[in-house]
Scaffold this motif. Sequence first.
Motif, PDB file in Angstrom:
ATOM      1  N   ARG B 746       4.518  19.328  11.473  1.00 16.75           N
ATOM      2  CA  ARG B 746       5.494  19.409  10.376  1.00 16.75           C
ATOM      3  C   ARG B 746       5.112  18.544   9.174  1.00 16.75           C
ATOM      4  O   ARG B 746       5.933  18.298   8.294  1.00 16.75           O
ATOM      5  N   GLY B 747       3.915  18.025   9.190  1.00 19.41           N
ATOM      6  CA  GLY B 747       3.474  17.202   8.064  1.00 19.41           C
ATOM      7  C   GLY B 747       4.096  15.823   8.061  1.00 19.41           C
ATOM      8  O   GLY B 747       4.161  15.166   7.010  1.00 19.41           O
ATOM      9  N   ASP B 748       4.568  15.376   9.227  1.00 17.64           N
ATOM     10  CA  ASP B 748       5.272  14.093   9.291  1.00 17.64           C
ATOM     11  C   ASP B 748       4.537  13.078  10.166  1.00 17.64           C
ATOM     12  O   ASP B 748       5.165  12.276  10.860  1.00 17.64           O
ATOM     13  N   GLY B 749       3.207  13.144  10.163  1.00 17.11           N
ATOM     14  CA  GLY B 749       2.438  12.167  10.937  1.00 17.11           C
ATOM     15  C   GLY B 749       2.580  10.765  10.373  1.00 17.11           C
ATOM     16  O   GLY B 749       3.128  10.565   9.277  1.00 17.11           O
ATOM     17  N   ARG B 750       2.043   9.781  11.089  1.00 15.23           N
ATOM     18  CA  ARG B 750       2.204   8.379  10.682  1.00 15.23           C
ATOM     19  C   ARG B 750       1.585   8.109   9.309  1.00 15.23           C
ATOM     20  O   ARG B 750       2.048   7.270   8.565  1.00 15.23           O
ATOM     21  N   THR B 763       4.447  24.435  10.010  1.00 12.76           N
ATOM     22  CA  THR B 763       5.459  25.338  10.590  1.00 12.76           C
ATOM     23  C   THR B 763       6.217  26.092   9.500  1.00 12.76           C
ATOM     24  O   THR B 763       6.983  26.992   9.796  1.00 12.76           O
ATOM     25  N   ALA B 764       5.990  25.672   8.248  1.00 13.27           N
ATOM     26  CA  ALA B 764       6.798  26.226   7.160  1.00 13.27           C
ATOM     27  C   ALA B 764       6.057  27.280   6.359  1.00 13.27           C
ATOM     28  O   ALA B 764       6.436  27.585   5.232  1.00 13.27           O
ATOM     29  N   ALA B 765       4.983  27.784   6.916  1.00 13.64           N
ATOM     30  CA  ALA B 765       4.272  28.845   6.205  1.00 13.64           C
ATOM     31  C   ALA B 765       3.436  29.647   7.191  1.00 13.64           C
ATOM     32  O   ALA B 765       3.065  29.152   8.270  1.00 13.64           O
ATOM     33  N   GLN B 766       3.164  30.858   6.801  1.00 12.91           N
ATOM     34  CA  GLN B 766       2.261  31.699   7.579  1.00 12.91           C
ATOM     35  C   GLN B 766       0.928  31.740   6.837  1.00 12.91           C
ATOM     36  O   GLN B 766       0.893  31.974   5.624  1.00 12.91           O
TER      37      GLN B 766
END
Lengths: 57, 912
Positions: B746-750, B763-766
């Motif tokens: 989700r682009g929320d890594g550390r 997860t927000a794009a194909q």
Amino acid sequence: MIDLIVIAISAIMFALLLVWWRWPAFRVWIEAPKYSMLRQERRFDDRNAARRTSFDL
Amino acid sequence: MTISSEQSVYREQQRNGQSAGELPSVEYSLIRAHVYASLATVLISASFGILVASKFNFPEFLGGHAWLTWGRLRYNHTQGIFFAWLGNAFLAFFYYAVPRLSNRPVLSRKLGWFLFCIWNFAVVLPGWVLVAAGFSQPLEWAEFPLVVDAFVVLAFILMVFEFVLPFLRARASDLYVSAWYIIGGIIFTMLAYPVGNFVPELVPGARGAAFSGLWIHDAVGLYVTPFAVAIAYYVIPATTRRPIYSHFLSMVGFWVLFFTYPLNGTHHYVYSAIPMAAQKGAIVASVYLGMAVILVVTNQLLSLRGNSGTASKDVPLRFVWFGVVSYLVVSLQGSVQALMPVNRFIHFTDWVIGHSHLAMIGFASFIALGGIAHLWQRIPGTRYNERLMNWSFWLLAVGLTLMITDLTIAGLVEGQVWNSSAPWIDSVRAVGSYWLVRTLSGLPILAGFLLFWASLVTGPRLSEALTSATSRVTSEDIAAFEDAPAASHELIPTRWLSNAHVIAFGAGVGFFALSFLVLAILPGKELADEIKRAAPVTMPTLTASEQRGRVIYGREGCAYCHTEQVRFLAADVRRFGAPTEAWETKYDYPQLWGTRRIGPDLSREFNLHSQDWQLTHLFDPRLVVRDSVMPPYPWLFEGSANQPTQEGLDVLAYLQSLGRARELSGFDRQAMASNDTSSMSDMAMASEPSAEATPPTVPIAMIGGYSPSAPLLHPASDPNDLREEVSRGGILFAANCVSCHGPGGRGDGRASASLLPKPANLTAAQFSDERLSSVLWNGISGSSMPPWRQFAAEDLRALVAYIRSLNVPRAPSAASETATLDQGKAFFAAFCGSCHGSSGAGNGPTAGVLAPPPTNFHLKRPTEERAWEVLENGVPGTAMPPWKDQLSDDQRHALVEFVCSLYGTPQENSGQ
């Protein structure tokens, strides 16, 4: 470069071996330090032993 | 002794103020001082080493303090072993042996104490403190700063007066081989040290590396080895009370060693830009050196013939025996390592670290320990605990054996991974357990040194110790040399041989000068000519900030984990890009080529990683590379990765300059156009069988740039195969991508907190296969997404399959009204076309200057929620602005409908 190193080392080794082989006096001369070193070592040990003896007395 | 030699000795003693038969005094207080200094400093140096080793497994350990960071500790570890431990141990031995070997006292007691103070309080102590405070020289075995180097040279000049002068009146026939090694070691180190420490500061890059390479080997060959071999040649006969096997062989070994050792240096830079003739000369010299060491060790082991009982019972002699055997092993290992087929595989790996530990501990330290233990028993008033000494030996022997075995295997594992297509970090992961064992193996070594110290301050005092030692020597042993030939000068009638030592000494200096001529000066001239011919006239120099960053890079020891030389090897070129040419280093004062790779080579870092990525990586490497073992550098920041200090910005500037000259000069394009490749690269690359079969996957000078030749990676069509690919891709994603993209993608890594633009929410794009293939192959310029083209194609395909699985396309909502789509198309053309192109292919008129490039909506379909969010807020860190103030809700809704309808439709001319 390689030739230079190989030739130089080979020449040194050959010259040393030739002198050692052809000159018995050289063999005696070159081996002398290993005996003189032990003589010197013993002289120092004797001095230390003498000091130790006087210390013990 | 003959009459003439007796008279000669008498006259000499008169001149020295000794009475006939009187023995020279021995400076026992100086011996004690140097022994205590050596043992105190070896404990400190070994502790540095254990800390350094532990940081491979626990990189955060003491990581917040600049003084205790890996690089500075590493400098202090090796310099401590070199100067503090071995230097003091050798000096202690000199004070013991020189009066015995020369039959004269050392020059002056006062000079001795002055030398002790110089060595420990002007070299060792300030060297450690200055390095810890950040003042150092990033050159192997020359890490103490230049101001300390000046005192080292002074100390060696003083050593000439203190220890060499007593020998000057001696005849060649009086000079035992240990004396030759002491004289040779002091003189030649005094000559070599300035060349190795000062010249690379004046001669840049590849030319400086030629000099550095010489010193790396001279440090071992002209400083450590002669003194250790001198001790071995002394302790063996002094303990067994029998002469060595052959003094002739010992002298042959001496001269061949002194001839070949200085010629070895360039074997540290095999496959580099240094002229191949110099490299091959060094390789041949290395092979000769191995043969010379066989001669030396054979002579020493034959000197122990019939004394296996003594060697097993007398612990000091056992230390020396272990050291002699290690000398043989490490020297043969060194000869083999220099050979090109072996060197290409094991160089830069932990194998070499194992090799150097075998040299410095197994060979030099064991012999030094044996020498100290031997002389300690012969100093009045000392204590000696044989039981603890025995424990010390076994702890050291077991710890070292474990360490060498472990590091050797680790090196082979690293070499295997580096020669595969696996990503670099896999080699770090593969040897983690070996690094742990290495750290643990340091503990018994440290305990061994501690017990060694304890054995010298406990136990019975001298008289009992000596009695115990001498009681094992029989009268037959002593008589064995009583009848031996005396020093028979009259047997040698010629003046030539009587002065043989003078001639030989001159020859030795000649050998030394020859090594610098053939391995440094001549190759340096050749390199200078090549640089003049090949260097682009527009080659940029470093800016002031980049130059400051280079100094910090050296200060923190970065060059000891990251090389700055891509070797002329297919495996290197595949992984890092074009081989490093000499001209690229023309402004590098001093050179930072490095001799070890724990992290990847950085020669082609230009354009490879974004500024945010670099800063985040410097602040805490594990934020962006989960399994990295790189130390953090928080002192280059003010609390967070977003707030670098000026020093942090300087390092960033330097890192981003690496490879810039090559990239911007057009060197490779010109070379490829003219088909002009140097004979050097032809020779080296052609010698590698795989070079032709496996051309570089990283195009020369294109490592960070966009390559339209990215392979198109389609996941398997068979459902079972696809499941397997997704599973494999998930593992790869977890190991390599979650630091930025987060565990769920989700682009929320550390790392995401300090990266702009933020890592993509996958997860927000194909994404189309084409889009994912291009990104994995090229990275995304202007973002922190690097290229992953070092992965094998099947791994990249698995990643494509996994990333596609993260977004499950929803069932199409109610068909969008044509009117809305038309409206959206009109808005898109009006507001978005200049960047995204009128058809949404990311190829608008301004797209070429934007980084990251505008999205090609034919290859990527955002979810409606994501598209709405972007229109509301823009994408920070990119050219995409928020549109909520300019466009109404209806307009934005129409745009969302439009961009989501583009995916998969034919495009005229897509961008990235």
